[in-house]
Design a protein around this motif. Structure first.
Motif, PDB file in Angstrom:
ATOM      1  N   PRO A 146     -38.355 -23.541 -52.981  1.00 52.85           N
ATOM      2  CA  PRO A 146     -39.769 -23.459 -52.911  1.00 52.85           C
ATOM      3  C   PRO A 146     -40.313 -24.760 -52.429  1.00 52.85           C
ATOM      4  N   ALA A 147     -39.947 -25.922 -52.870  1.00 54.73           N
ATOM      5  CA  ALA A 147     -40.787 -26.875 -52.790  1.00 54.73           C
ATOM      6  C   ALA A 147     -40.548 -27.322 -51.210  1.00 54.73           C
ATOM      7  N   ARG A 148     -39.394 -27.571 -50.878  1.00 51.74           N
ATOM      8  CA  ARG A 148     -38.902 -27.757 -49.511  1.00 51.74           C
ATOM      9  C   ARG A 148     -39.293 -26.799 -48.546  1.00 51.74           C
ATOM     10  N   HIS A 149     -39.473 -25.630 -48.945  1.00 55.93           N
ATOM     11  CA  HIS A 149     -39.810 -24.607 -47.896  1.00 55.93           C
ATOM     12  C   HIS A 149     -41.447 -25.004 -47.610  1.00 55.93           C
ATOM     13  N   ALA A 150     -41.828 -25.221 -48.820  1.00 57.78           N
ATOM     14  CA  ALA A 150     -43.328 -25.601 -48.597  1.00 57.78           C
ATOM     15  C   ALA A 150     -43.649 -26.715 -47.499  1.00 57.78           C
ATOM     16  N   GLU A 151     -42.747 -27.601 -47.465  1.00 52.30           N
ATOM     17  CA  GLU A 151     -43.000 -28.942 -46.604  1.00 52.30           C
ATOM     18  C   GLU A 151     -42.637 -28.487 -45.243  1.00 52.30           C
ATOM     19  N   VAL A 152     -41.359 -27.568 -45.247  1.00 52.09           N
ATOM     20  CA  VAL A 152     -41.215 -26.958 -43.931  1.00 52.09           C
ATOM     21  C   VAL A 152     -42.392 -26.387 -43.259  1.00 52.09           C
ATOM     22  N   ALA A 153     -42.973 -25.455 -44.004  1.00 53.16           N
ATOM     23  CA  ALA A 153     -44.041 -24.870 -43.567  1.00 53.16           C
ATOM     24  C   ALA A 153     -45.222 -25.771 -43.062  1.00 53.16           C
ATOM     25  N   LYS A 154     -45.450 -27.074 -43.827  1.00 51.61           N
ATOM     26  CA  LYS A 154     -46.518 -27.992 -43.431  1.00 51.61           C
ATOM     27  C   LYS A 154     -46.210 -28.325 -42.106  1.00 51.61           C
ATOM     28  N   VAL A 155     -45.125 -28.590 -41.566  1.00 50.95           N
ATOM     29  CA  VAL A 155     -44.829 -28.980 -40.295  1.00 50.95           C
ATOM     30  C   VAL A 155     -44.824 -28.160 -39.322  1.00 50.95           C
ATOM     31  N   TYR A 156     -44.164 -26.746 -39.517  1.00 50.68           N
ATOM     32  CA  TYR A 156     -44.026 -25.622 -38.856  1.00 50.68           C
ATOM     33  C   TYR A 156     -45.234 -25.195 -38.471  1.00 50.68           C
ATOM     34  N   SER A 157     -46.234 -25.076 -39.288  1.00 53.53           N
ATOM     35  CA  SER A 157     -47.593 -24.550 -39.091  1.00 53.53           C
ATOM     36  C   SER A 157     -48.319 -25.296 -37.990  1.00 53.53           C
ATOM     37  N   LYS A 158     -47.877 -26.541 -37.646  1.00 56.71           N
ATOM     38  CA  LYS A 158     -48.513 -27.375 -36.307  1.00 56.71           C
ATOM     39  C   LYS A 158     -47.859 -26.623 -35.056  1.00 56.71           C
ATOM     40  N   LEU A 159     -46.879 -26.106 -35.259  1.00 60.06           N
ATOM     41  CA  LEU A 159     -46.470 -25.562 -33.863  1.00 60.06           C
ATOM     42  C   LEU A 159     -46.955 -24.029 -33.636  1.00 60.06           C
ATOM     43  N   ILE A 160     -46.823 -23.394 -34.588  1.00 59.04           N
ATOM     44  CA  ILE A 160     -47.388 -21.940 -34.944  1.00 59.04           C
ATOM     45  C   ILE A 160     -48.910 -21.844 -34.651  1.00 59.04           C
ATOM     46  N   GLU A 161     -49.614 -22.802 -34.927  1.00 60.59           N
ATOM     47  CA  GLU A 161     -51.174 -22.742 -34.690  1.00 60.59           C
ATOM     48  C   GLU A 161     -51.549 -22.646 -33.481  1.00 60.59           C
ATOM     49  N   MET A 192     -28.527  -4.624 -29.380  1.00 58.41           N
ATOM     50  CA  MET A 192     -28.449  -5.842 -30.550  1.00 58.41           C
ATOM     51  C   MET A 192     -28.736  -7.300 -29.709  1.00 58.41           C
ATOM     52  N   GLY A 193     -29.539  -8.154 -30.494  1.00 60.01           N
ATOM     53  CA  GLY A 193     -29.712  -9.468 -30.154  1.00 60.01           C
ATOM     54  C   GLY A 193     -29.294 -10.433 -31.315  1.00 60.01           C
ATOM     55  N   ALA A 194     -29.231 -11.803 -31.092  1.00 59.68           N
ATOM     56  CA  ALA A 194     -28.768 -12.491 -31.998  1.00 59.68           C
ATOM     57  C   ALA A 194     -29.773 -13.542 -31.884  1.00 59.68           C
ATOM     58  N   ARG A 195     -30.688 -13.835 -33.231  1.00 58.11           N
ATOM     59  CA  ARG A 195     -31.507 -14.849 -33.487  1.00 58.11           C
ATOM     60  C   ARG A 195     -30.759 -16.322 -33.657  1.00 58.11           C
ATOM     61  N   PRO A 196     -31.225 -17.232 -32.792  1.00 59.34           N
ATOM     62  CA  PRO A 196     -30.517 -18.439 -32.794  1.00 59.34           C
ATOM     63  C   PRO A 196     -31.139 -19.292 -33.940  1.00 59.34           C
ATOM     64  N   CYS A 197     -30.307 -19.543 -34.910  1.00 62.32           N
ATOM     65  CA  CYS A 197     -31.090 -20.135 -36.196  1.00 62.32           C
ATOM     66  C   CYS A 197     -30.477 -21.452 -36.623  1.00 62.32           C
ATOM     67  N   THR A 198     -31.285 -22.530 -37.155  1.00 63.38           N
ATOM     68  CA  THR A 198     -30.766 -23.557 -37.770  1.00 63.38           C
ATOM     69  C   THR A 198     -31.324 -23.718 -39.069  1.00 63.38           C
ATOM     70  N   PRO A 199     -30.139 -24.470 -39.841  1.00 62.14           N
ATOM     71  CA  PRO A 199     -30.461 -24.387 -41.513  1.00 62.14           C
ATOM     72  C   PRO A 199     -31.857 -24.855 -41.892  1.00 62.14           C
ATOM     73  N   ASP A 200     -32.467 -25.747 -41.437  1.00 67.28           N
ATOM     74  CA  ASP A 200     -33.751 -26.231 -41.776  1.00 67.28           C
ATOM     75  C   ASP A 200     -34.863 -25.403 -41.263  1.00 67.28           C
ATOM     76  N   MET A 201     -34.539 -24.203 -40.477  1.00 65.00           N
ATOM     77  CA  MET A 201     -35.710 -23.330 -39.953  1.00 65.00           C
ATOM     78  C   MET A 201     -36.565 -23.750 -38.961  1.00 65.00           C
ATOM     79  N   LEU A 202     -36.229 -24.951 -38.266  1.00 65.45           N
ATOM     80  CA  LEU A 202     -36.868 -25.536 -37.446  1.00 65.45           C
ATOM     81  C   LEU A 202     -36.394 -25.523 -36.017  1.00 65.45           C
ATOM     82  N   PRO A 203     -37.018 -25.328 -34.832  1.00 70.50           N
ATOM     83  CA  PRO A 203     -36.387 -25.489 -33.611  1.00 70.50           C
ATOM     84  C   PRO A 203     -35.836 -26.617 -33.265  1.00 70.50           C
ATOM     85  N   VAL A 204     -34.852 -26.608 -32.398  1.00 67.62           N
ATOM     86  CA  VAL A 204     -34.502 -27.949 -31.692  1.00 67.62           C
ATOM     87  C   VAL A 204     -35.294 -28.205 -30.511  1.00 67.62           C
TER      88      VAL A 204
END
Ligand SMILES: Cc1cc2nc3c(=O)[nH]c(=O)nc-3n(C[C@H](O)[C@H](O)[C@H](O)COP(=O)(O)OP(=O)(O)OC[C@H]3O[C@@H](n4cnc5c(N)ncnc54)[C@H](O)[C@@H]3O)c2cc1C
Length: 415
Positions: A99-114, A349-361
């Motif tokens: 949960p704590a780390r996910h919240a950090e990821v969301a802070k960053v990710y939200s800047k793209l999603i915005e 069928m499709g395949a979502r391309p995933c990274t472990p930290d949930m952020l794109p490269v």
């Protein structure tokens, strides 16, 4: 053939990169081994998820883990034989999802999603493609008060932290909103900011047309033939050899095949997903894309019909198709909404391309100045296609990036 930039992969991400570069005066050749947006970008659920500030994490509560472990749910399914190879990825994914780390990821990710809706709207406007975008948002429907309450609290938090907007509907209000949905629900949460695309393949092809109208070229070729030269890159296409100053890898779930050959080892995995279209029975109409939250499948009204999409299947990308989740979801979906006959001869069928930290490269390759990466968008490749296209084009041309690209840097897995 000589060009400034070759973009490898004509999914939604590669097409958006190509059109943004071409707009900035670069001569671009877009290469795919197939037609445009015929793979993962073809069959997704069509959401531009403005609310998606928390990328989908690995569950941390014991009950959910137990349910997934038994492999009987609809929202997640795994091939037991794939687990040994997937284990290192899943372990890292699980760690980033604390949960704590996910919240950090969301802070960053939200800047793209915005920027996801604004960037698609801009690109759609210039591509004469606004008719693919429906400003309906999407709804999560609930069968239990407990789940409704839990998701309401989550939505309130996201509103406070990230300004995400939503509405709540009780049983009666939901019946007014979706009169053809069976009255088995206690209520719904309506994300009002997202946009629903009613033909993701059509939208991607409209962007491709815009790219070609600007002078860009789309050709068939195999990315595996890409080779570094003293300066720039060379590869084979069906129109003969192609030389490019810069290359962009936007190969979605296949990105690691090329990056590995170039000496980069990314811990990527895929979450496969399926879809099937149905005719809506009689005069029945579904007004909003709808997640049956507790059951774990999604119904999206598309041009072709009602598209049922499934959650995550953990398997090797190339393993045989096993649309188990679709088989489990269909009878439940039929009880929720009057679906008539299937419209596809077999499940897509499709395949979502995933990274472990949930952020794109996204960004310049660590050891090649003239190579850029744009992959790993997981559940949000459509959502972030236009944002990524602009960001990569700005990086390639040396403009100031409109979003800080630091957190998505390809360097982060090469410390
Ligand atoms: C069931 C499901 C539902 C989804 N719902 C949503 C949603 O609602 N919203 C959302 O934002 N995202 C959603 N997604 C995720 C989204 O579809 C993906 O993140 C996105 O399509 C990835 O785009 P891409 O361009 O990176 O990859 P792709 O679309 O897979 O494109 C990669 C391209 O590379 C090409 N290629 C591969 N190998 C080679 C080679 N050797 N040479 C040349 N070309 C090659 C392929 O042919 C392909 O065209 C969903 C995914 C699934 C499976």
């Amino acid at each position: 053939m000589k060009t400034d930039v070759v973009v490898l992969g004509a999914g939604i991400v590669g097409i958006c990169v190509a059109v943004h570069l071409q707009k900035r005066g670069r001569a671009v050749v877009l290469v795919d081994r197939r037609g445009a947006a015929e793979e993962t970008s073809f069959g997704n659920a069509g959401l531009i998820q403005r609310e998606g500030v928390y990328p989908y994490g690995f569950p941390h509560d014991f009950g959910a883990l137990l349910r997934y472990g038994l492999n009987r749910t609809i929202d997640a399914y795994y091939h037991p034989s794939a687990l040994p190879r997937l284990a290192p990825f899943l372990w890292k994914y699980w760690q980033y999802s604390r949960p704590a780390r996910h919240a950090e990821v969301a802070k960053v990710y939200s800047k793209l999603i915005e920027h996801c809706v604004a960037e698609h709207e801009a690109l759609a406007a210039e591509s004469d493609a606004r008719h693919f975008l429906r400003r309906t948002g999407w709804i999560k429907v609930f069968r239990t008060e407990r789940q409704f309450e839990r998701r309401r609290e989550e939505a309130e938090l996201w509103h406070r932290e990230f300004g995400i907007n939503f509405r709540l509907y009780d049983r009666k209000a939901l019946q007014d909103l979706e009169p053809h949905v069976a009255p088995v629900l206690v209520g719904a949460l309506h994300w009002t900011d997202p946009v629903a695309v009613d033909d993701p393949h059509g939208l991607a092809n409209a962007y491709l047309k815009r790219f070609e109208a600007l002078g860009g070229k789309f050709v068939q070729g195999n990315a595996a033939s890409l080779e570094p030269q003293a300066s720039g890159w060379r590869m084979k296409t069906v129109h003969g050899p192609l030389e490019a100053g810069t290359a962009v890898v936007a190969l979605g779930p296949w990105a690691d095949l090329l990056t590995r050959a170039l000496g980069y080892h990314y811990p990527l995995a895929v979450k496969r997903g399926y879809h099937m279209h149905y005719r809506a029975a009689g005069e029945a109409k579904l007004n909003h894309p709808t997640l049956d939250t507790e059951r774990g499948y999604f119904l999206a009204p598309m041009r072709r019909g009602i598209r049922l999409t499934t959650g995550a299947e953990f398997a090797h990308r190339d393993a045989i198709r096993t649309p188990v989740q679709l088989g489990r979801a269909e009878p439940i979906a039929r009880e929720l909404f009057p679906l008539a006959e299937r419209l596809d001869t077999e499940a897509w069928m499709g395949a979502r391309p995933c990274t472990p930290d949930m952020l794109p490269v996204i960004g310049r390759a660590p050891r090649h100045d003239d190579l850029f990466f744009a992959f790993g968008h997981a559940h949000h490749g459509l959502t972030l296609g236009a944002v990524t296209g602009r960001l990569v084009a700005e990086m390639v041309t040396g403009e100031a990036p409109f979003v800080d690209p630091g957190p998505y840097s390809p360097e982060r897995f090469h410390a």
